[in-house]
Enzyme design. Structure first.
Site, PDB file in Angstrom:
ATOM      1  N   SER A  66       0.797  -1.234   0.000  1.00 54.87           N
ATOM      2  CA  SER A  66       0.000   0.000   0.000  1.00 54.87           C
ATOM      3  C   SER A  66       0.827   1.280   0.000  1.00 54.87           C
ATOM      4  CB  SER A  66      -0.931   0.015   1.209  1.00 54.87           C
ATOM      5  OG  SER A  66      -2.079  -0.716   0.903  1.00 54.87           O
ATOM      6  N   LYS A  69       0.560   3.420  -2.992  1.00 58.59           N
ATOM      7  CA  LYS A  69      -0.604   4.287  -3.244  1.00 58.59           C
ATOM      8  C   LYS A  69      -0.217   5.762  -3.292  1.00 58.59           C
ATOM      9  CE  LYS A  69      -3.781   0.931  -1.224  1.00 58.59           C
ATOM     10  NZ  LYS A  69      -4.385   0.382  -0.007  1.00 58.59           N
ATOM     11  N   TYR A 192      -2.486  -1.997 -10.566  1.00 62.66           N
ATOM     12  CA  TYR A 192      -2.481  -1.923  -9.097  1.00 62.66           C
ATOM     13  C   TYR A 192      -1.599  -3.032  -8.488  1.00 62.66           C
ATOM     14  CZ  TYR A 192      -4.209  -2.167  -4.295  1.00 62.66           C
ATOM     15  OH  TYR A 192      -4.292  -2.225  -2.926  1.00 62.66           O
ATOM     16  N   TYR A 243      -4.552   3.790   7.714  1.00 58.50           N
ATOM     17  CA  TYR A 243      -5.942   3.301   7.687  1.00 58.50           C
ATOM     18  C   TYR A 243      -6.691   3.692   8.951  1.00 58.50           C
ATOM     19  CZ  TYR A 243      -3.220   0.369   4.601  1.00 58.50           C
ATOM     20  OH  TYR A 243      -2.318  -0.064   3.690  1.00 58.50           O
ATOM     21  N   VAL A 261       1.160  -3.853   3.764  1.00 57.84           N
ATOM     22  CA  VAL A 261       1.027  -5.154   4.446  1.00 57.84           C
ATOM     23  C   VAL A 261       2.275  -6.024   4.398  1.00 57.84           C
ATOM     24  CG1 VAL A 261      -1.475  -5.585   4.467  1.00 57.84           C
ATOM     25  CG2 VAL A 261      -0.150  -6.180   2.456  1.00 57.84           C
TER      26      VAL A 261
HETATM   27  N1  GLN Z   1      -1.721  -5.278  -2.255  1.00 61.68           N
HETATM   28  C1  GLN Z   1      -2.393  -5.160  -1.008  1.00 61.68           C
HETATM   29  C2  GLN Z   1      -3.887  -5.273  -1.174  1.00 61.68           C
HETATM   30  O1  GLN Z   1      -4.424  -4.728  -2.065  1.00 61.68           O
HETATM   31  C3  GLN Z   1      -2.052  -3.845  -0.388  1.00 61.68           C
HETATM   32  C4  GLN Z   1      -2.762  -3.631   0.920  1.00 61.68           C
HETATM   33  C5  GLN Z   1      -1.916  -3.024   1.982  1.00 61.68           C
HETATM   34  O2  GLN Z   1      -0.693  -2.936   1.885  1.00 61.68           O
HETATM   35  N2  GLN Z   1      -2.563  -2.633   3.054  1.00 61.68           N
HETATM   36  O3  GLN Z   1      -4.554  -5.913  -0.424  1.00 61.68           O
END
Ligand code: GLN
Length: 307
Positions: A66, A69, A192, A243, A261
């Site tokens: 993430s 992003k 993505y 988050y 993650v």
């Molecule tokens: N690639 C992961 C997903 O889409 C990224 C989520 C994350 O890092 N929180 O679930």
């Protein structure tokens, strides 16, 4: 005022003190390949305007997940303008998990913010380019400009996510239905997944943090994006970057940050430092347990909080 020597010693102290907290976390299992990580790894890096300080496992590669992003958002804002971007994605934090679908139907019929999966997938659809390669090239190109080296992706993690992303696929199709995803759904998802699979290490993340801290200027002194875009993205990092843990993180650490993650956290101490942590075991909100504890500790020691 701390000297360089102090920084190096401080970082080492912080890693040694916080590494055991990994036991309180868990590896993510919904992307099977991420389950293979070693939960005991822990690293922290601090980039000043001239020096990089690091301690622990700062040269172990991991995927951005993430954290990517923030780069696609920078590119989308630069290429399409904030109005076009915020027509498809909102600017409000949520108290929901990063992969939640619930607000797509109940709120304004658009994803609440670009730091959760739904919002980031919508943002990916706005990156210009005739092919996925060309679109990915814009995101990778920005990172290459910041890090001054070529970017690669972890093919195994990419495929692992692509083949198991049932929830992200559901989000993307829902976005299509509510008119928040431009173009072909599978192509946007592919972009993505690729951005999530970009390989970095903790030292890279600290350099990236410094790029944000200097409002978009790379180590060679070249501005790569507008200060305005960096300000916008850094604000999202404060309100939504961790988050549904963003509020507590703002109280305890008090800096713009973005987690992923795979266990990385990118932190920005505006005008002063880039700071980054790595530790693969996660809390229930999907943030690195060791990473948060190290950042809390360092924030106290170096008075990071912007508040
Ligand atoms: N690639 C992961 C997903 O889409 C990224 C989520 C994350 O890092 N929180 O679930």
């Amino acid at each position: 005022m701390s000297t360089g020597r102090d920084y190096a010693a401080l970082l080492k102290e912080v890693v040694d003190e916080c590494r055991p907290y990994a036991e309180r976390g868990q590896l993510p299992s919904y992307i099977p390949e991420l389950r293979k990580a070693n939960p005991k790894l822990a690293g922290i890096a601090l980039q000043t305007s001239t020096e990089l300080y690091e301690a622990g496992d700062t040269r172990v590669e991991f995927t951005l997940q993430s954290i990517s992003k923030v780069f696609s958002l920078l590119v989308a804002i630069e290429e399409r303008g904030p109005e076009a971007v915020f027509a498809k994605v909102g600017a409000e934090p949520t108290g929901d998990p990063f992969n939640s679908i619930v607000k797509l139907e109940t709120a304004e019929k658009k994803p609440p913010n670009p730091m959760i999966n739904a919002g980031a997938i919508a943002v990916c659809s706005l990156i210009p380019g005739a092919t996925v390669e060309e679109r990915f090239g814009r995101i990778a190109g920005l990172l290459e400009g910041i890090l001054d080296r070529p970017i690669t992706i972890d093919e195994a993690v990419y495929k692992s996510e692509r083949d198991t992303a049932f929830r992200n696929r559901a989000l993307a199709w829902f976005l299509k239905e509510i008119n928040c995803l431009e173009g072909d759904v599978e192509e946007v998802l592919d972009l993505y997944f690729r951005q999530c699979s970009i390989l970095v290490n903790c030292a890279d993340l600290a350099r990236i943090g410094m790029f944000f801290a200097t409002k978009g200027i790379n180590g060679a002194g070249t501005p790569l994006v507008s200060a305005r875009a960096v300000r916008l993205v850094s604000t999202f990092m404060v309100t939504c970057g961790m988050y549904n843990g963003s509020g507590e993180f703002a109280i305890q650490v008090g800096i713009p940050a973005k987690s992923g993650v795979s266990g990385g956290i990118l932190g920005v101490v505006p005008g002063r430092f880039g700071v980054a942590t790595f530790g693969p075991a996660l809390d229930r909100k999907g943030n690195s347990v060791v990473g948060i504890s190290m950042l809390k500790r360092l924030s106290d020691l170096l008075d990071f909080s912007i508040f």
